[in-house]
Design a protein around this motif. Structure first.
Motif, PDB file in Angstrom:
ATOM      1  N   PRO A   6      62.275   1.632  21.617  1.00  0.00           N
ATOM      2  CA  PRO A   6      62.341   1.960  23.231  1.00  0.00           C
ATOM      3  C   PRO A   6      63.219   2.674  23.381  1.00  0.00           C
ATOM      4  CG  PRO A   6      62.344  -0.583  22.394  1.00  0.00           C
ATOM      5  CD  PRO A   6      62.413   0.323  21.367  1.00  0.00           C
ATOM      6  N   MET A   7      62.961   3.711  24.413  1.00  0.00           N
ATOM      7  CA  MET A   7      63.856   4.681  24.694  1.00  0.00           C
ATOM      8  C   MET A   7      63.726   5.329  26.164  1.00  0.00           C
ATOM      9  SD  MET A   7      64.493   8.459  22.673  1.00  0.00           S
ATOM     10  CE  MET A   7      63.102   9.251  23.239  1.00  0.00           C
ATOM     11  N   ILE A   8      64.771   5.139  26.975  1.00  0.00           N
ATOM     12  CA  ILE A   8      64.474   5.555  28.279  1.00  0.00           C
ATOM     13  C   ILE A   8      65.477   6.789  28.521  1.00  0.00           C
ATOM     14  CG2 ILE A   8      63.929   3.471  29.209  1.00  0.00           C
ATOM     15  CD1 ILE A   8      66.714   3.095  30.247  1.00  0.00           C
ATOM     16  N   LEU A   9      65.253   7.528  29.530  1.00  0.00           N
ATOM     17  CA  LEU A   9      66.109   8.900  29.931  1.00  0.00           C
ATOM     18  C   LEU A   9      67.531   8.448  29.532  1.00  0.00           C
ATOM     19  CD1 LEU A   9      64.042  10.354  32.867  1.00  0.00           C
ATOM     20  CD2 LEU A   9      64.169  11.261  30.546  1.00  0.00           C
ATOM     21  N   LYS A  10      67.983   7.434  30.368  1.00  0.00           N
ATOM     22  CA  LYS A  10      69.394   7.282  30.350  1.00  0.00           C
ATOM     23  C   LYS A  10      70.119   6.924  28.936  1.00  0.00           C
ATOM     24  CE  LYS A  10      72.666   3.981  32.353  1.00  0.00           C
ATOM     25  NZ  LYS A  10      73.852   3.851  31.222  1.00  0.00           N
ATOM     26  N   ASP A  11      69.168   6.451  28.076  1.00  0.00           N
ATOM     27  CA  ASP A  11      69.590   6.255  26.644  1.00  0.00           C
ATOM     28  C   ASP A  11      70.101   7.638  25.975  1.00  0.00           C
ATOM     29  OD1 ASP A  11      69.232   3.635  26.502  1.00  0.00           O
ATOM     30  OD2 ASP A  11      67.236   4.117  25.837  1.00  0.00           O
ATOM     31  N   MET A  15      74.079   9.536  25.611  1.00  0.00           N
ATOM     32  CA  MET A  15      74.441  10.053  24.002  1.00  0.00           C
ATOM     33  C   MET A  15      74.793  11.555  24.277  1.00  0.00           C
ATOM     34  SD  MET A  15      71.322   8.952  21.647  1.00  0.00           S
ATOM     35  CE  MET A  15      71.866   9.711  20.219  1.00  0.00           C
ATOM     36  N   ILE A  16      74.404  12.344  25.114  1.00  0.00           N
ATOM     37  CA  ILE A  16      74.852  13.566  25.015  1.00  0.00           C
ATOM     38  C   ILE A  16      75.803  14.141  26.225  1.00  0.00           C
ATOM     39  CG2 ILE A  16      73.064  14.479  23.836  1.00  0.00           C
ATOM     40  CD1 ILE A  16      71.448  15.155  26.315  1.00  0.00           C
ATOM     41  N   GLY A  17      75.812  13.097  27.126  1.00  0.00           N
ATOM     42  CA  GLY A  17      76.665  13.266  28.196  1.00  0.00           C
ATOM     43  C   GLY A  17      76.316  14.362  29.353  1.00  0.00           C
ATOM     44  N   LEU A  18      74.918  14.352  29.579  1.00  0.00           N
ATOM     45  CA  LEU A  18      74.503  15.105  30.416  1.00  0.00           C
ATOM     46  C   LEU A  18      73.612  14.167  31.485  1.00  0.00           C
ATOM     47  CD1 LEU A  18      72.735  17.983  28.370  1.00  0.00           C
ATOM     48  CD2 LEU A  18      74.632  18.046  29.741  1.00  0.00           C
ATOM     49  N   ASP A  19      73.349  14.851  32.811  1.00  0.00           N
ATOM     50  CA  ASP A  19      72.699  14.004  33.677  1.00  0.00           C
ATOM     51  C   ASP A  19      71.195  13.600  33.076  1.00  0.00           C
ATOM     52  OD1 ASP A  19      71.156  14.027  36.623  1.00  0.00           O
ATOM     53  OD2 ASP A  19      72.958  13.225  36.838  1.00  0.00           O
ATOM     54  N   ILE A  20      70.656  12.288  33.720  1.00  0.00           N
ATOM     55  CA  ILE A  20      69.398  11.923  33.582  1.00  0.00           C
ATOM     56  C   ILE A  20      68.520  13.026  33.886  1.00  0.00           C
ATOM     57  CG2 ILE A  20      67.647  10.365  34.294  1.00  0.00           C
ATOM     58  CD1 ILE A  20      69.813   8.330  34.313  1.00  0.00           C
ATOM     59  N   SER A  21      68.677  13.708  35.074  1.00  0.00           N
ATOM     60  CA  SER A  21      67.708  14.677  35.589  1.00  0.00           C
ATOM     61  C   SER A  21      67.670  15.815  34.767  1.00  0.00           C
ATOM     62  CB  SER A  21      68.162  14.937  37.153  1.00  0.00           C
ATOM     63  OG  SER A  21      69.350  15.648  37.131  1.00  0.00           O
ATOM     64  N   THR A  22      68.638  16.064  34.067  1.00  0.00           N
ATOM     65  CA  THR A  22      68.754  17.547  33.011  1.00  0.00           C
ATOM     66  C   THR A  22      67.686  16.679  31.932  1.00  0.00           C
ATOM     67  OG1 THR A  22      70.809  17.992  33.712  1.00  0.00           O
ATOM     68  CG2 THR A  22      69.973  18.901  31.575  1.00  0.00           C
ATOM     69  N   VAL A  23      67.802  15.643  31.318  1.00  0.00           N
ATOM     70  CA  VAL A  23      67.079  15.350  30.032  1.00  0.00           C
ATOM     71  C   VAL A  23      65.640  15.155  30.607  1.00  0.00           C
ATOM     72  CG1 VAL A  23      66.740  13.250  28.649  1.00  0.00           C
ATOM     73  CG2 VAL A  23      68.999  13.846  29.409  1.00  0.00           C
ATOM     74  N   SER A  24      65.460  14.788  31.761  1.00  0.00           N
ATOM     75  CA  SER A  24      64.091  14.573  32.492  1.00  0.00           C
ATOM     76  C   SER A  24      63.436  15.985  32.387  1.00  0.00           C
ATOM     77  CB  SER A  24      63.888  13.992  33.903  1.00  0.00           C
ATOM     78  OG  SER A  24      62.592  14.253  34.291  1.00  0.00           O
ATOM     79  N   ARG A  25      64.005  16.983  32.752  1.00  0.00           N
ATOM     80  CA  ARG A  25      63.513  18.385  32.659  1.00  0.00           C
ATOM     81  C   ARG A  25      63.014  18.659  31.394  1.00  0.00           C
ATOM     82  NH1 ARG A  25      66.986  18.424  37.399  1.00  0.00           N
ATOM     83  NH2 ARG A  25      66.154  19.309  39.089  1.00  0.00           N
ATOM     84  N   GLN A  74      69.614  27.811  39.751  1.00  0.00           N
ATOM     85  CA  GLN A  74      68.763  28.389  38.830  1.00  0.00           C
ATOM     86  C   GLN A  74      68.646  27.887  37.205  1.00  0.00           C
ATOM     87  OE1 GLN A  74      66.737  30.939  39.418  1.00  0.00           O
ATOM     88  NE2 GLN A  74      66.909  30.482  41.553  1.00  0.00           N
ATOM     89  N   LEU A  75      69.628  27.520  36.815  1.00  0.00           N
ATOM     90  CA  LEU A  75      70.141  26.972  35.334  1.00  0.00           C
ATOM     91  C   LEU A  75      69.119  25.964  35.264  1.00  0.00           C
ATOM     92  CD1 LEU A  75      71.206  27.028  32.719  1.00  0.00           C
ATOM     93  CD2 LEU A  75      73.332  25.501  33.382  1.00  0.00           C
ATOM     94  N   MET A  76      69.116  24.824  36.445  1.00  0.00           N
ATOM     95  CA  MET A  76      68.255  23.808  36.143  1.00  0.00           C
ATOM     96  C   MET A  76      66.722  24.261  36.196  1.00  0.00           C
ATOM     97  SD  MET A  76      69.956  20.964  35.947  1.00  0.00           S
ATOM     98  CE  MET A  76      71.097  22.015  35.075  1.00  0.00           C
ATOM     99  N   LYS A  77      66.408  25.437  36.813  1.00  0.00           N
ATOM    100  CA  LYS A  77      65.006  25.831  36.783  1.00  0.00           C
ATOM    101  C   LYS A  77      64.686  26.458  35.295  1.00  0.00           C
ATOM    102  CE  LYS A  77      64.351  26.658  41.718  1.00  0.00           C
ATOM    103  NZ  LYS A  77      64.134  27.604  42.762  1.00  0.00           N
ATOM    104  N   LEU A  78      65.569  26.890  34.899  1.00  0.00           N
ATOM    105  CA  LEU A  78      65.448  27.711  33.528  1.00  0.00           C
ATOM    106  C   LEU A  78      65.256  26.670  32.369  1.00  0.00           C
ATOM    107  CD1 LEU A  78      68.004  30.666  33.514  1.00  0.00           C
ATOM    108  CD2 LEU A  78      65.530  30.775  33.307  1.00  0.00           C
ATOM    109  N   ILE A  79      66.073  25.781  32.495  1.00  0.00           N
ATOM    110  CA  ILE A  79      65.851  24.332  31.437  1.00  0.00           C
ATOM    111  C   ILE A  79      64.461  23.784  31.603  1.00  0.00           C
ATOM    112  CG2 ILE A  79      66.843  22.055  31.002  1.00  0.00           C
ATOM    113  CD1 ILE A  79      69.620  23.218  31.706  1.00  0.00           C
ATOM    114  N   GLN A  80      64.066  23.791  33.016  1.00  0.00           N
ATOM    115  CA  GLN A  80      62.810  22.967  33.127  1.00  0.00           C
ATOM    116  C   GLN A  80      61.485  23.906  32.341  1.00  0.00           C
ATOM    117  OE1 GLN A  80      62.307  21.413  37.033  1.00  0.00           O
ATOM    118  NE2 GLN A  80      59.999  21.011  36.670  1.00  0.00           N
ATOM    119  N   LEU A  81      61.808  25.158  32.294  1.00  0.00           N
ATOM    120  CA  LEU A  81      60.697  25.998  31.893  1.00  0.00           C
ATOM    121  C   LEU A  81      60.189  25.935  30.488  1.00  0.00           C
ATOM    122  CD1 LEU A  81      61.506  29.374  33.475  1.00  0.00           C
ATOM    123  CD2 LEU A  81      59.880  27.756  34.518  1.00  0.00           C
TER     124      LEU A  81
END
Length: 487
Positions: free
Chosen positions: A375-380, A384-394, A20-27
């Protein structure tokens, strides 16, 4: 033959709360507000208003992130520590108010006029014509066959058949063609056309006749293929006119609307308003990041529900009905406190992620020059912030940021890297911007083909192949050289 073996397997399972938290972040902001309203409607223990202060330390120690599937399984009412759900806060309310709303965050209601639909407007115009009952029915059927772009995408023969089978009107193609000419008199000009050629012709014939308009009509009527392929030399030879005369005729054609229905301002289409989730400002030469105040609602757990638990605790005789009520209250309080905590985590995740992006692309946000995008990709950002790539993508895929240079979709700041002639990593966005500038500055009478564009980029320090230039040009929605030609 049956076999039995033992296998060790390590797997990660997300709790319902984490999902549910991941869904909230994506909104995005507007969808988040809607989700918030839904939660408050479903959970009476969650109320808007002042922000609740810190919970009791004993309650804070509960591990919300490790809920199991049976979290809300029935627990004996006598085993519930009611004190965990009661708060004796004496903190004045004014200390809990979050005054983080700017003028832009005020709720403003915009009055909307009830619009007249595109097709209703055409019907209203038909009412100004004197028609027989059958002709009017045919005309209304033709109007109903017009799509949102203003075209009738069907043959007259098919329309004749449909009139017979669906309307019980038996007519012929000549009668339908006659009524179709009446439909072609409606506004906007070009409506009811069966293809682009007819659409342009109808609009030209509504214009005041001039030498340029007459030539444009002849070109569209008799040399449409040569015109669409921009074979201007052949048109000059065919009509024996000067280049200036042909240019004026083509300018008349370029003023026409190939989608007359799309220009109808009264059509009943939804107008989408982008609400920025972040704002970046430049204050005394430094970047300042603000999270839209609408992402930080003031919520608290209902005092009434806490009072219910207090009443249960103080009562001597505890009936079965009271015990059932305690189970319900506990579930709603748990859900409310978790939701408040999830919103706080959402705020922190959004801010931390955007702050990292802002500092990574600091040069762009200070100057607004797209060639300064790194140049910047999700992993960069994830590193930097210590979160998962999928979270940054959301965060990046659905959020907008308001900058001094316009409102941008965050994912537009991400790009792959390429090496320039100095061996340095440069953003593909930078190369696309330079390619776009080169095409804008080219001689439109002799537009540059992709191989020449590749050579120019190579001279500017970007050694990329012709096929890569073609790919970037298509991504920029720029046509091939021949279609960019102007007389």
């Amino acid at each position: 033959m049956l076999k039995q073996n033992l296998q060790f397997k390590l797997s990660q399972k997300l709790s319902p709360q984490q999902i549910q938290l991941m869904k909230l972040i994506q909104l995005p902001t507007q969808a988040f507000e809607q989700r918030l309203k839904e939660e408050m409607n479903e959970n009476p223990a969650l109320e808007g208003g002042k922000e609740e202060d810190e919970y009791e330390d004993e309650y804070e120690k509960e591990e919300f992130d490790d809920y199991e599937e049976d979290e809300y399984d029935r627990i004996d009412a006598e085993d519930i520590n009611i004190d965990e759900y009661l708060s004796d806060d004496e903190t004045p309310e004014y200390k809990l108010q979050a005054n983080n709303y700017s003028d832009d965050d005020e709720d403003r209601e915009t009055p909307f006029a009830a619009p007249v639909t595109f097709h209703q407007d055409l019907i209203n115009q038909l009412n100004t014509f004197i028609l027989s009952e059958e002709d009017r029915e045919i005309a209304e059927f033709l109007v109903g066959s017009i799509d949102d772009m203003g075209y009738i995408r069907r043959s007259v023969a098919d329309i004749v058949d449909d009139l017979a089978f669906t309307q019980g009107i038996y007519t012929d193609e000549q009668a339908v063609e006659r009524i179709l000419h009446i439909v072609h008199e409606l506004e906007p000009s070009g409506v009811g056309a069966r293809d682009l050629q007819e659409c342009l012709l109808l609009q030209l014939k509504h214009k005041t006749p001039t030498e340029s308009v007459d030539l444009a009509i002849d070109i569209i009527e008799n040399q449409f293929e040569q015109f669409t392929k921009k074979h201007y030399d052949k048109l000059l030879h065919k009509y024996g006119v000067s280049q200036d005369q042909l240019k004026k005729a083509i300018e008349e054609i370029e003023k026409l609307n190939p989608k007359p229905g799309g220009a109808f301002t009264g059509n009943n289409k939804m107008i989408e308003h982008v609400v920025p989730d972040f704002t970046i400002r430049i204050v005394e030469g430094e970047l300042e990041l603000l999270l839209n105040g609408r992402n930080a609602p003031e919520l608290h757990v209902s005092k009434d529900y806490q009072d219910m638990l207090r009443t249960y605790k103080d009562s001597r005789d505890k009936s079965n009905a009271q015990k059932d009520a305690v189970q319900f209250i506990k579930q709603k309080l748990d859900s409310a406190k978790w939701f408040i905590d999830a919103i706080r985590q959402r705020q922190e995740t959004l801010f931390v992620t955007m702050n990292a992006i802002m500092h990574y692309q600091q040069e762009f946000f200070l100057e607004g020059d797209e060639t300064k995008l790194r140049p910047m990709i999700l992993k960069d950002i994830a590193d930097m912030i210590g979160l998962d790539i999928s979270t940054v993508s959301r965060v990046a895929n659905s959020k907008y940021v308001e900058t001094p240079y316009g409102t941008k979709l965050i994912k537009e700041f991400f790009s792959e890297s390429m090496k320039n002639d100095q061996g340095e990593d440069v953003s593909t966005l930078e190369i696309k911007k330079i390619l776009q500038n080169v095409i804008e500055e080219e001689d439109k009478q002799k537009p540059l083909p992709d191989d020449q564009l590749a050579e120019i980029l190579k001279e500017k320090g970007y050694p990329i192949a012709r096929r890569t230039v073609a790919k970037y040009r298509e991504q920029l929605d720029i046509p091939v050289a021949r279609m960019r030609k102007k007389i």
